[in-house]
Motif scaffolding. Structure first.
Motif, PDB file in Angstrom:
ATOM      1  N   MET A   1      19.047  49.549-156.116  1.00 16.99           N
ATOM      2  CA  MET A   1      17.976  49.331-155.388  1.00 16.99           C
ATOM      3  C   MET A   1      16.873  49.236-156.579  1.00 16.99           C
ATOM      4  N   PRO A   2      15.630  48.790-156.296  1.00 16.04           N
ATOM      5  CA  PRO A   2      14.660  48.579-157.016  1.00 16.04           C
ATOM      6  C   PRO A   2      14.105  49.998-156.991  1.00 16.04           C
ATOM      7  N   SER A   3      13.322  50.348-158.380  1.00 13.94           N
ATOM      8  CA  SER A   3      12.810  51.663-158.610  1.00 13.94           C
ATOM      9  C   SER A   3      11.682  51.847-157.619  1.00 13.94           C
ATOM     10  N   GLN A   4      10.843  50.566-157.252  1.00 16.83           N
ATOM     11  CA  GLN A   4       9.703  50.775-156.346  1.00 16.83           C
ATOM     12  C   GLN A   4      10.010  50.670-154.971  1.00 16.83           C
ATOM     13  N   ASP A   5      11.152  50.826-154.619  1.00 22.20           N
ATOM     14  CA  ASP A   5      11.564  50.858-153.039  1.00 22.20           C
ATOM     15  C   ASP A   5      10.915  52.129-152.294  1.00 22.20           C
ATOM     16  N   PRO A   6      10.032  51.947-151.456  1.00 17.07           N
ATOM     17  CA  PRO A   6       9.518  52.943-150.619  1.00 17.07           C
ATOM     18  C   PRO A   6      10.443  54.038-150.186  1.00 17.07           C
ATOM     19  N   PHE A   7      11.588  53.602-149.859  1.00 16.20           N
ATOM     20  CA  PHE A   7      12.609  54.711-149.417  1.00 16.20           C
ATOM     21  C   PHE A   7      12.812  55.866-150.651  1.00 16.20           C
ATOM     22  N   TYR A   8      12.855  55.144-151.857  1.00 17.37           N
ATOM     23  CA  TYR A   8      13.298  56.035-152.941  1.00 17.37           C
ATOM     24  C   TYR A   8      12.357  57.129-153.450  1.00 17.37           C
ATOM     25  N   LEU A   9      11.102  56.190-153.211  1.00 21.33           N
ATOM     26  CA  LEU A   9       9.672  57.143-153.500  1.00 21.33           C
ATOM     27  C   LEU A   9       9.635  58.343-152.819  1.00 21.33           C
ATOM     28  N   ILE A  10       9.692  57.699-151.262  1.00 19.33           N
ATOM     29  CA  ILE A  10       9.515  59.019-150.345  1.00 19.33           C
ATOM     30  C   ILE A  10      10.563  60.023-150.503  1.00 19.33           C
ATOM     31  N   ARG A  11      11.817  59.468-150.740  1.00 20.02           N
ATOM     32  CA  ARG A  11      13.039  60.505-151.072  1.00 20.02           C
ATOM     33  C   ARG A  11      12.525  61.566-152.096  1.00 20.02           C
ATOM     34  N   GLN A  12      12.167  61.057-153.160  1.00 27.07           N
ATOM     35  CA  GLN A  12      11.846  61.670-154.378  1.00 27.07           C
ATOM     36  C   GLN A  12      10.840  62.839-154.082  1.00 27.07           C
ATOM     37  N   GLU A  13       9.770  62.343-153.345  1.00 28.85           N
ATOM     38  CA  GLU A  13       8.705  63.371-152.983  1.00 28.85           C
ATOM     39  C   GLU A  13       9.492  64.501-152.017  1.00 28.85           C
ATOM     40  N   ILE A  14      10.145  64.020-151.253  1.00 29.22           N
ATOM     41  CA  ILE A  14      10.670  64.799-150.104  1.00 29.22           C
ATOM     42  C   ILE A  14      11.788  66.054-151.147  1.00 29.22           C
TER      43      ILE A  14
END
Length: 225
Positions: free
Chosen positions: A1-14
């Motif tokens: 998945m692209p590094s800018q995928d919103p899911f992974y950004l939110i996942r990292q924050e969570i």
């Protein structure tokens, strides 16, 4: 998945928030129940868990919407399944922390009258046992002190008796020397008297005997004074 995928950004924050809350929980368990910091940590963890629960719900809704048109978001069934598993696992971690907080901060169950009476009786018994032990220790200390004083007195009396015996030995030695001297003097006087008796007549012999007796008495008196 692209590094800018919103899911992974939110996942990292969570995930970062979950890690931080777990560290706070470790700190929470290391504090005593009476520590005021424990209550503050519990409040912050509870607020963080509530916020995470809301974010996970929103993220779960977004995954459901993406699953309706996966080609648009370039998502495979495996990717969708992986995202749902992560959301489910993270939700269980959050709920686990909340359950732990509820258990740790819950008030103690009410105690019945019988249990209260039993606890009071046990406390009274333990208090009595403690007082008896303290009294016994005090008596033992007093007995040891009495024994110590008795030993000191016996030692002092022993030294006094030893000194008295030494003084008596000195007196006995002096008396023995005086007796030996007197005996030698009497023996010498006896020899002289015998010589005088042989040289003198019968009348003179009687006078010399009387004089000698007087001298012996005088010497004996001086010897034992």
């Amino acid at each position: 998945m692209p590094s800018q995928d919103p899911f992974y950004l939110i996942r990292q924050e969570i995930q970062d928030t979950v890690n931080e809350l777990q560290q706070r929980m470790s700190r929470f368990h290391g504090l005593q129940a009476t520590n005021p910091e424990r209550k503050k940590i519990a409040q912050s963890v509870e607020e963080g868990c509530n916020s995470l629960a809301w974010q996970l719900n929103e993220l779960d809704t977004a995954v459901d919407r993406a699953s309706e048109n996966p080609q648009r978001f370039n998502l495979t069934p495996e990717e969708l399944s992986s995202r749902r598993r992560w959301i489910s696992n993270t939700r269980r971690q959050v709920e686990g922390m909340k359950d732990t907080l509820r258990t740790a901060t819950a008030p103690p169950p009410p105690v019945s009258a019988a249990e209260t009476k039993a606890v009071a009786a046990n406390d009274k018994f333990l208090s009595g046992q403690y007082e008896n032990q303290q009294l016994m220790l005090k008596r033992q200390d007093q007995d040891l002190e009495d024994i110590e004083q008795a030993v000191i007195r016996i030692g002092r009396q022993g030294r006094e008796i030893g000194n008295e015996l030494a003084a008596q030995d000195i007196l006995l030695n002096e008396l023995e020397q005086d007796v030996d001297t007197t005996h030698s003097t009497l023996k010498a006087a006896q020899k002289k008297m015998q010589e005088l008796i042989r040289k003198s007549g019968s009348n003179t012999q009687l006078v010399l005997i009387v004089v000698l007796i007087v001298i012996l008495v005088i010497l004996a008196v001086f010897a034992f004074m």
